[in-house]
Scaffold this motif. Structure first.
Motif, PDB file in Angstrom:
ATOM      1  N   VAL A  21      35.486  51.538  37.601  1.00 34.35           N
ATOM      2  CA  VAL A  21      34.144  51.704  38.144  1.00 34.35           C
ATOM      3  C   VAL A  21      33.993  50.722  39.289  1.00 34.35           C
ATOM      4  N   THR A  22      33.540  51.206  40.446  1.00 33.38           N
ATOM      5  CA  THR A  22      33.358  50.316  41.595  1.00 33.38           C
ATOM      6  C   THR A  22      31.907  50.340  42.057  1.00 33.38           C
ATOM      7  N   ASP A  23      31.522  49.262  42.722  1.00 34.85           N
ATOM      8  CA  ASP A  23      30.199  49.137  43.313  1.00 34.85           C
ATOM      9  C   ASP A  23      30.375  48.332  44.590  1.00 34.85           C
ATOM     10  N   TYR A  24      29.506  48.560  45.561  1.00 37.46           N
ATOM     11  CA  TYR A  24      29.626  47.820  46.819  1.00 37.46           C
ATOM     12  C   TYR A  24      28.284  47.752  47.527  1.00 37.46           C
ATOM     13  N   ASP A  25      28.203  46.823  48.465  1.00 34.95           N
ATOM     14  CA  ASP A  25      27.020  46.664  49.303  1.00 34.95           C
ATOM     15  C   ASP A  25      27.111  47.691  50.418  1.00 34.95           C
ATOM     16  N   SER A  26      26.210  48.660  50.409  1.00 37.69           N
ATOM     17  CA  SER A  26      26.282  49.760  51.377  1.00 37.69           C
ATOM     18  C   SER A  26      26.011  49.311  52.807  1.00 37.69           C
ATOM     19  N   GLY A  27      25.439  48.132  52.998  1.00 38.89           N
ATOM     20  CA  GLY A  27      25.176  47.633  54.341  1.00 38.89           C
ATOM     21  C   GLY A  27      26.345  46.871  54.949  1.00 38.89           C
ATOM     22  N   THR A  28      27.419  46.743  54.216  1.00 39.84           N
ATOM     23  CA  THR A  28      28.580  45.983  54.679  1.00 39.84           C
ATOM     24  C   THR A  28      29.515  46.858  55.501  1.00 39.84           C
ATOM     25  N   VAL A  29      30.012  46.307  56.614  1.00 42.69           N
ATOM     26  CA  VAL A  29      31.010  46.990  57.431  1.00 42.69           C
ATOM     27  C   VAL A  29      32.371  46.424  57.014  1.00 42.69           C
ATOM     28  N   LEU A 124      39.289  43.874  32.995  1.00 43.36           N
ATOM     29  CA  LEU A 124      39.458  43.171  34.252  1.00 43.36           C
ATOM     30  C   LEU A 124      38.320  43.508  35.203  1.00 43.36           C
ATOM     31  N   VAL A 125      37.755  42.471  35.829  1.00 40.68           N
ATOM     32  CA  VAL A 125      36.723  42.627  36.847  1.00 40.68           C
ATOM     33  C   VAL A 125      37.199  41.876  38.086  1.00 40.68           C
ATOM     34  N   VAL A 126      37.194  42.566  39.227  1.00 38.98           N
ATOM     35  CA  VAL A 126      37.587  41.956  40.499  1.00 38.98           C
ATOM     36  C   VAL A 126      36.414  42.063  41.462  1.00 38.98           C
ATOM     37  N   GLU A 127      36.091  40.958  42.128  1.00 39.21           N
ATOM     38  CA  GLU A 127      35.003  40.948  43.107  1.00 39.21           C
ATOM     39  C   GLU A 127      35.508  40.393  44.426  1.00 39.21           C
ATOM     40  N   LEU A 128      35.016  40.981  45.520  1.00 36.51           N
ATOM     41  CA  LEU A 128      35.315  40.488  46.851  1.00 36.51           C
ATOM     42  C   LEU A 128      34.041  39.870  47.409  1.00 36.51           C
ATOM     43  N   VAL A 137      30.476  41.650  48.009  1.00 37.13           N
ATOM     44  CA  VAL A 137      30.300  42.880  48.795  1.00 37.13           C
ATOM     45  C   VAL A 137      30.984  44.075  48.143  1.00 37.13           C
ATOM     46  N   TRP A 138      31.883  43.816  47.187  1.00 36.25           N
ATOM     47  CA  TRP A 138      32.602  44.894  46.506  1.00 36.25           C
ATOM     48  C   TRP A 138      32.997  44.400  45.127  1.00 36.25           C
ATOM     49  N   ARG A 139      32.903  45.293  44.137  1.00 35.68           N
ATOM     50  CA  ARG A 139      33.226  44.930  42.758  1.00 35.68           C
ATOM     51  C   ARG A 139      33.898  46.112  42.078  1.00 35.68           C
ATOM     52  N   ALA A 140      34.908  45.830  41.295  1.00 33.29           N
ATOM     53  CA  ALA A 140      35.584  46.863  40.509  1.00 33.29           C
ATOM     54  C   ALA A 140      35.758  46.344  39.090  1.00 33.29           C
ATOM     55  N   ALA A 141      35.515  47.221  38.121  1.00 36.65           N
ATOM     56  CA  ALA A 141      35.689  46.874  36.708  1.00 36.65           C
ATOM     57  C   ALA A 141      36.523  47.960  36.044  1.00 36.65           C
ATOM     58  N   SER A 142      37.438  47.541  35.215  1.00 37.56           N
ATOM     59  CA  SER A 142      38.333  48.470  34.524  1.00 37.56           C
ATOM     60  C   SER A 142      37.666  49.048  33.289  1.00 37.56           C
ATOM     61  N   ARG A 143      37.980  50.296  32.997  1.00 34.78           N
ATOM     62  CA  ARG A 143      37.575  50.916  31.736  1.00 34.78           C
ATOM     63  C   ARG A 143      38.725  50.892  30.736  1.00 34.78           C
ATOM     64  N   ARG A 144      39.850  50.352  31.157  1.00 33.14           N
ATOM     65  CA  ARG A 144      40.998  50.209  30.263  1.00 33.14           C
ATOM     66  C   ARG A 144      41.086  48.739  29.871  1.00 33.14           C
ATOM     67  N   TYR A 145      41.566  48.477  28.673  1.00 31.33           N
ATOM     68  CA  TYR A 145      41.498  47.137  28.134  1.00 31.33           C
ATOM     69  C   TYR A 145      42.872  46.564  27.807  1.00 31.33           C
ATOM     70  N   LEU A 146      42.966  45.244  27.972  1.00 30.40           N
ATOM     71  CA  LEU A 146      44.109  44.485  27.473  1.00 30.40           C
ATOM     72  C   LEU A 146      43.762  44.064  26.051  1.00 30.40           C
ATOM     73  N   ASN A 147      44.749  44.105  25.156  1.00 30.69           N
ATOM     74  CA  ASN A 147      44.490  43.572  23.819  1.00 30.69           C
ATOM     75  C   ASN A 147      45.664  42.729  23.362  1.00 30.69           C
ATOM     76  N   GLU A 148      45.439  41.982  22.299  1.00 27.08           N
ATOM     77  CA  GLU A 148      46.430  41.000  21.858  1.00 27.08           C
ATOM     78  C   GLU A 148      47.705  41.626  21.312  1.00 27.08           C
ATOM     79  N   ASN A 149      47.701  42.923  21.028  1.00 29.15           N
ATOM     80  CA  ASN A 149      48.876  43.563  20.445  1.00 29.15           C
ATOM     81  C   ASN A 149      49.851  44.113  21.485  1.00 29.15           C
TER      82      ASN A 149
END
Length: 174
Positions: A21-29, A124-128, A137-149
């Motif tokens: 899933v991503t989100d961003y600032d629409s006013g950013t070039v 995992l969440v990554v932000e710029l 100005v930009w963000r992405a979050a994973s819908r898949r997960y890391l687990n201890e196994n």
């Protein structure tokens, strides 16, 4: 027949759902950004974890594919901040039911559910962050997960896939 067709269509659309899933600032070039650096580590963080090293390698590879230059932090247009957000999930397997025959008799059995167990997972969440405005100005979050196994190899592979999916959607609108 219509019900079957609608069901198949819904199943196909569900299979196409994104793992990111991503989100961003629409006013950013986004074309104005040409360089990047990793954001400084938080207070008390003096080292990079195993998963952190895998994430940073994957992010660097993907930004290189976008023709962005890695530079020193004070020269960067964007800072890359990432984190693994821990979440707990409850897992229960279910109830068992059995039937049987033997020497003229019929029998059945029912078992109760085993205890519920907690599973810790991390997404995992990554932000710029724009270095001039100190705003995300930009963000992405994973819908898949890391687990201890997961094994080391499966963790590396999952991180590579998730980060590639994330940066497939950067810059937005392309």
């Amino acid at each position: 027949m219509r019900v079957i067709l609608v069901s198949l269509l819904m199943l196909a659309l569900a299979g196409c759902a994104s793992n990111v899933v991503t989100d961003y600032d629409s006013g950013t070039v986004f074309g104005n950004y040409a360089s990047w650096a990793f954001a400084p580590k938080g207070e008390g963080e003096n080292f990079t974890s195993l998963d952190g090293g895998r994430i940073e390698s994957a992010v660097e590879r993907e930004l290189n594919r976008k023709s962005m230059r890695k530079v020193e932090q004070n020269e960067a247009d964007l800072l890359v901040a990432w984190q693994i957000v821990e979440e707990e999930r409850l897992e229960r397997t279910g109830v068992g039911l059995g039937f049987g025959f033997g020497s003229g008799n019929f029998g059945w059995g029912l078992s109760s559910a085993p205890p519920i167990r907690e599973i810790e997972e991390g997404k995992l969440v990554v932000e710029l962050v724009d270095t001039d405005t100190d705003r995300v100005v930009w963000r992405a979050a994973s819908r898949r997960y890391l687990n201890e196994n997961q094994s080391s190899e499966s963790r590396r592979k999952l991180i590579d896939e998730v980060v590639a999916d994330m940066f497939e959607k950067y810059p937005p609108g392309v």
